[in-house]
Design a protein around this motif. Structure first.
Motif, PDB file in Angstrom:
ATOM      1  N   LEU A 199       0.839  -1.210   0.000  1.00  0.00           N
ATOM      2  CA  LEU A 199       0.000   0.000   0.000  1.00  0.00           C
ATOM      3  C   LEU A 199       0.868   1.253   0.000  1.00  0.00           C
ATOM      4  N   ALA A 200       1.931   1.222   0.796  1.00  0.00           N
ATOM      5  CA  ALA A 200       2.825   2.379   0.853  1.00  0.00           C
ATOM      6  C   ALA A 200       3.452   2.620  -0.513  1.00  0.00           C
ATOM      7  N   ALA A 201       3.899   1.533  -1.158  1.00  0.00           N
ATOM      8  CA  ALA A 201       4.546   1.671  -2.460  1.00  0.00           C
ATOM      9  C   ALA A 201       3.584   2.220  -3.499  1.00  0.00           C
ATOM     10  N   VAL A 202       2.332   1.711  -3.480  1.00  0.00           N
ATOM     11  CA  VAL A 202       1.352   2.157  -4.470  1.00  0.00           C
ATOM     12  C   VAL A 202       0.972   3.620  -4.244  1.00  0.00           C
ATOM     13  N   GLU A 206       1.957   5.587  -7.434  1.00  0.00           N
ATOM     14  CA  GLU A 206       0.849   5.853  -8.340  1.00  0.00           C
ATOM     15  C   GLU A 206       0.120   7.150  -7.991  1.00  0.00           C
ATOM     16  N   GLY A 207       0.340   7.618  -6.789  1.00  0.00           N
ATOM     17  CA  GLY A 207      -0.360   8.828  -6.369  1.00  0.00           C
ATOM     18  C   GLY A 207      -1.862   8.638  -6.228  1.00  0.00           C
ATOM     19  N   ILE A 208      -2.288   7.412  -5.906  1.00  0.00           N
ATOM     20  CA  ILE A 208      -3.727   7.172  -5.731  1.00  0.00           C
ATOM     21  C   ILE A 208      -4.002   6.719  -4.305  1.00  0.00           C
ATOM     22  N   THR A 209      -5.291   6.708  -3.932  1.00  0.00           N
ATOM     23  CA  THR A 209      -5.698   6.107  -2.662  1.00  0.00           C
ATOM     24  C   THR A 209      -5.743   4.607  -2.904  1.00  0.00           C
ATOM     25  N   PHE A 284     -12.970   3.085  -9.274  1.00  0.00           N
ATOM     26  CA  PHE A 284     -12.128   1.888  -9.365  1.00  0.00           C
ATOM     27  C   PHE A 284     -11.866   1.558 -10.830  1.00  0.00           C
ATOM     28  N   ARG A 285     -12.928   1.643 -11.636  1.00  0.00           N
ATOM     29  CA  ARG A 285     -12.774   1.369 -13.061  1.00  0.00           C
ATOM     30  C   ARG A 285     -11.772   2.324 -13.700  1.00  0.00           C
ATOM     31  N   ALA A 286     -11.764   3.563 -13.184  1.00  0.00           N
ATOM     32  CA  ALA A 286     -10.856   4.562 -13.739  1.00  0.00           C
ATOM     33  C   ALA A 286      -9.441   4.422 -13.168  1.00  0.00           C
ATOM     34  N   GLY A 287      -9.220   3.405 -12.337  1.00  0.00           N
ATOM     35  CA  GLY A 287      -7.873   3.146 -11.846  1.00  0.00           C
ATOM     36  C   GLY A 287      -7.480   3.964 -10.636  1.00  0.00           C
ATOM     37  N   GLN A 288      -8.465   4.483  -9.882  1.00  0.00           N
ATOM     38  CA  GLN A 288      -8.122   5.309  -8.733  1.00  0.00           C
ATOM     39  C   GLN A 288      -7.966   4.514  -7.435  1.00  0.00           C
ATOM     40  N   PHE A 289      -8.140   3.174  -7.524  1.00  0.00           N
ATOM     41  CA  PHE A 289      -7.875   2.320  -6.370  1.00  0.00           C
ATOM     42  C   PHE A 289      -7.025   1.136  -6.824  1.00  0.00           C
ATOM     43  N   ALA A 290      -6.317   0.520  -5.877  1.00  0.00           N
ATOM     44  CA  ALA A 290      -5.476  -0.614  -6.228  1.00  0.00           C
ATOM     45  C   ALA A 290      -6.040  -1.922  -5.690  1.00  0.00           C
ATOM     46  N   MET A 291      -6.780  -1.856  -4.604  1.00  0.00           N
ATOM     47  CA  MET A 291      -7.332  -3.091  -4.040  1.00  0.00           C
ATOM     48  C   MET A 291      -8.614  -2.826  -3.266  1.00  0.00           C
ATOM     49  N   GLY A 292      -9.329  -3.921  -3.055  1.00  0.00           N
ATOM     50  CA  GLY A 292     -10.504  -3.844  -2.207  1.00  0.00           C
ATOM     51  C   GLY A 292     -10.491  -5.052  -1.313  1.00  0.00           C
TER      52      GLY A 292
END
Lengths: 504, 320
Positions: A199-202, A206-209, A284-292
């Motif tokens: 999470l820290a790396a992403v 990536e600059g996203i949440t 999420f579809r737009a790539g603003q999250f990495a996981m759920g």
């Protein structure tokens, strides 16, 4: 004609026309709808059974209904009518309808929507004790007696359990592309905290949440049986043979979950506020999250891809898996007490749960139109060429709502074997000491209402990491006590003891 | 003469409501015109009162209203068991008082200003611009507000960020919401209020203003000594009507703007939203009915008290 009489006449005419204008548009359509949906079908004189459920109506709804009736009518001589209601309004609409006494046949009910417990308490559901073995033997025998126990309220079964995953394998689904990019493997991940380096790396790279979610309190992950989804504040350690009910807020596990959540929140790894569902899905579809994180049942990678459009790798982090009453009865189809044809409705439910063709037509649409075989031998289907999950004209995307999910065709060759794996999970999960116990809320209604209000207002902020446990918990604890949580605990505990005694 | 007397005494009750037989004959046309209103009032306001029984029953859908068991005041326990009743009552009253004061003051000011530019061709545009928000549903407005106040990417937080002020999680800070709701309500209602008052101002005899001008009164003095006193009855009636509804909060405003966020309940939860939540979240119709019943009783007391006070001050201004 005197002046007064004529003016009176004019006035009356005016009034009459006003009244007519006011009444006319309202009366028409209501009557028409009512007539066609219930009671006998005028043409064929066979019973019509309406199935009301919480899905967005699909463009090809009618085509699928016709296709279903092509199978169902020759089979059992009953006509099925589908009535999907948007999930966002399903709960309100159904509660209003049931309260007003409007007739219905089969309805979707669950602890979390169109509340099963409330519906039973209100006497609007038909007792299935006799109908099940008589009109749905296949369905009745598809699950052991112990599973049916979970749907029993005060001695009677009021809902048909949809066979699917019963334990809750809480875990993570992570975008595969990012796992590769940041060279992170889920193999070594065993608990929530193990995700933190990734999470820290992403967040940095990536600059996203990174995480779409609200909090990490999932009672089964922490070893608790929630007993009743409608009473969020209490539960029981699943392995506790003494059946001691606890106030979650006081447990070490809750504190730990709150502290991890707070750390994630403070690091900017969680959204700043709860997002509306449609909005979070679009993000999420737009790539603003990495996981759920979710119930990571076998095959959820494909389901997540269907929802969010990315390739996912999933990992269950819940160990051991617990099977409890709430999980077993997570989705139910019930028959209304007001139904004119409960027997016919039961026959329909038998088909939903035992006839793979009926089930898949309902869940996936018509073969050749909404889906085609990818690999018929392994029961793998796919969308026809040029059709995606977004453009499909029949994709209700709710297999778990309609019946025995183990009859569903796979969506992806990667899923083959998922149902066997799920069944294995169901069979090997560790049964909670309270499996089969259902809380009777009648004597504690007032306290439940009060405690629920305090929970939402005082405890959820702690749970969501918005405030520190140390700062807010003592105050929340006092408020919960004032609201009567101890009376709830005492009552549920004595019900549990009585239930245990009755079993022996 | 004797016959007339007999009729009156035998129909004593009717006479009390409708006046003498002769009155009725004279006013038959008017009475018949009022009939649809009376019928609708009866259907929608009096018939449903039977439902008040639900507040005292353990209501089960299957048993119906009359069939369900009586439980006395048990349903009221959850209202008064915690400080809930106090909180929703306080919020409803304080917020509505705030709305009345702020909206009346703003509407009056704008009406006076509009009157000054009344001959300008722009007046119609000003009026339309001010009036427009009145027609926007709170559901839509809630999206405007969310775009403005959202913690992530909200316009206001971006501005604050540009000014070097740390961002605020508006949807988790109950202390700001009385102000936010008051502003939203002003935005929504000020156009309507100012038009009503403008109509009032236009109804004032222009000779008064001309005379004042001849005597050398300034604009401020004209407003202070002519406009305001002449508008006072209108202000009082409108305020009284508003006070009569002070126990009914604007559900759309209070439910949609705070997005039903539990953390904001301390300042945004009003009786109407509370009743709604009890109904849909707890699914308990009896408890919701009890809360609604409480609202009706206190609301009725408020109307009677407000009217009594006004009648004490100036009987002409009271509603009844």
């Amino acid at each position: 004609m005197s002046k007064r009489t004529s003016s009176l006449l004019l006035t009356s005419l005016l009034l009459l026309s006003l009244l007519l204008a006011a009444c006319a548009p309202a009366a028409g359509p209501v009557d028409a709808g009512e007539q066609s949906s219930l009671s006998q079908d005028a043409d064929d004189n066979i019973p019509v059974v309406t199935y009301t459920y919480a899905r967005v109506p699909q463009p090809d709804q009618q085509m699928v209904e016709d296709a279903l009736n092509d199978i169902i009518i020759p089979e059992i001589g009953v006509k099925l009518k589908l009535e999907p209601i948007d999930p966002g309004v399903y709960n309100d609409k159904m509660q209003l309808r049931l309260a007003s006494g409007e007739a219905c046949d089969i309805i979707f009910t669950a602890p979390w929507i169109n509340s099963y417990a409330n519906n039973v308490a209100n006497g609007v559901l038909y007792s299935l004790d006799e109908l099940l073995p008589q009109y749905a033997p296949g369905l009745w025998n598809s699950m052991p007696e112990t599973t049916w126990e979970a749907a029993r309220v005060q001695g009677h079964i009021y809902g048909v359990i949809n066979q699917q995953i019963f334990p809750k394998p809480w875990g993570v689904h992570v975008r595969t592309d990012l796992l590769q990019k940041y060279n992170f493997s889920l193999d070594d991940v065993a608990q929530w905290e193990d995700m933190e380096p990734f999470l820290a790396a992403v967040a940095e790279g990536e600059g996203i949440t990174p995480v779409l979610g609200d909090n990490l309190w999932r009672s089964q992950y922490w070893g608790y049986d929630p007993l009743d989804d409608g009473i969020a504040a209490i539960g029981m350690a699943a392995a506790d043979t003494t059946l001691t009910v606890v106030n979650f807020l006081e447990t070490d596990e809750f504190k730990k979950a709150a502290e991890i959540t707070k750390r994630w929140y403070d690091n900017g790894w969680l959204p700043l506020e709860t997002l509306p569902r449609d909005e979070s899905q679009a993000m999420f579809r737009a790539g603003q999250f990495a996981m759920g994180y979710h119930v990571e049942k076998p095959g959820n990678d494909v389901e997540s891809k269907n929802a969010y459009g990315w390739d996912f790798t999933i990992k269950n982090l819940t160990d051991p898996l617990i099977i409890d009453t709430a999980g077993t009865t997570a989705t139910l189809n019930a028959i209304c007490a007001s139904s004119p044809h409960p027997e016919a409705a039961m026959q329909i439910l038998e088909l939903f749960n035992t006839n793979a063709q009926v089930y898949n037509t309902l869940a996936r649409g018509v073969e050749g139109v909404h889906w085609v075989w990818e690999d018929e031998a392994n029961k793998v289907m796919r969308f026809p060429d040029g059709v995606t999950a977004d453009t499909s004209t029949y994709n209700p995307n709710g297999d778990w709502m309609f019946g025995n999910q183990f009859n569903a065709y796979y969506r992806d060759p990667a899923q083959v074997g998922a149902w066997e794996a799920t069944k294995l999970m169901n069979d090997t999960a560790f049964p909670s000491e309270a499996l089969g116990f259902v809380v009777d809320r009648t004597p504690i209604e007032t306290e439940v209402a009060q405690v629920t209000a305090v929970w939402k207002e005082q405890v959820e902020p702690i749970m969501n990491g918005w405030v520190a446990w140390d700062d807010a918990a003592p105050d929340a604890m006092a408020k919960l006590e004032e609201a009567g949580i101890n009376r709830i605990i005492d009552e549920v505990e004595s019900q549990l003891q009585a239930w245990k005694a009755s079993k022996e | 003469m004797t016959m007339q007397k007999n009729v009156t005494s035998s129909n004593g009750l009717l006479t009390k409501f409708f006046g003498s037989r002769r009155d009725m004959q004279t006013n038959l046309t008017l009475l018949s015109m009022a009939l649809p209103g009376i019928v609708l009032l009866f259907i929608f306001a009096y018939l449903p009162m039977v439902g008040l029984l639900i507040a005292f029953k353990d209501y089960r859908f299957a048993d119906g209203i009359l069939g369900s068991a009586w439980v006395g005041f048990a349903n009221f326990r959850f209202l008064f068991g915690t400080d809930t009743a106090w909180r929703i009552t306080r919020n409803t009253l304080l917020m509505n008082c705030l709305f009345i004061v702020v909206n009346t003051a703003a509407s009056l000011t704008i009406a006076v200003l509009l009157n000054e530019v009344f001959k300008s061709r722009m007046t119609k545009y000003y009026q339309t611009l001010l009036f427009f928000p009145y027609f926007i549903s709170w559901v839509i407005a809630s999206y405007f507000v969310f775009a403005l106040l959202s913690a992530q990417g909200g316009i206001l937080n971006q501005w604050l960020d540009a000014l070097g002020v740390p961002p605020t999680a508006w949807y988790r800070s109950p202390q700001y919401w009385p102000a936010i709701l008051t502003l939203a309500n002003l935005w929504n209602g000020v156009g309507f209020g100012s038009i009503v008052y403008l109509a009032g101002i236009l109804g004032i005899d222009p000779m008064l203003f001309e005379a004042a001008k001849m005597d050398g009164a300034s604009k401020w003095q004209q407003v202070r000594y002519i406009t305001m006193p002449m508008l006072l009855p209108l202000v009082i009636i409108l305020t009284l009507l508003a006070i009569g509804r002070i126990f009914n909060a604007d559900f759309g405003l209070f439910y949609f703007l705070p997005r039903d966020t539990p953390m904001l309940y301390p300042t945004t939860d009003v009786i109407d939203t509370f009743v709604y939540r009890s109904l849909v979240q707890l699914g308990d119709i009896s408890m919701a009915a009890a809360a609604g019943f409480y609202q009706s009783v206190v609301g009725f007391a408020m109307v009677v008290t407000a009217n009594w006070i006004v009648r004490r001050i100036n009987a002409d201004y009271s509603l009844y």
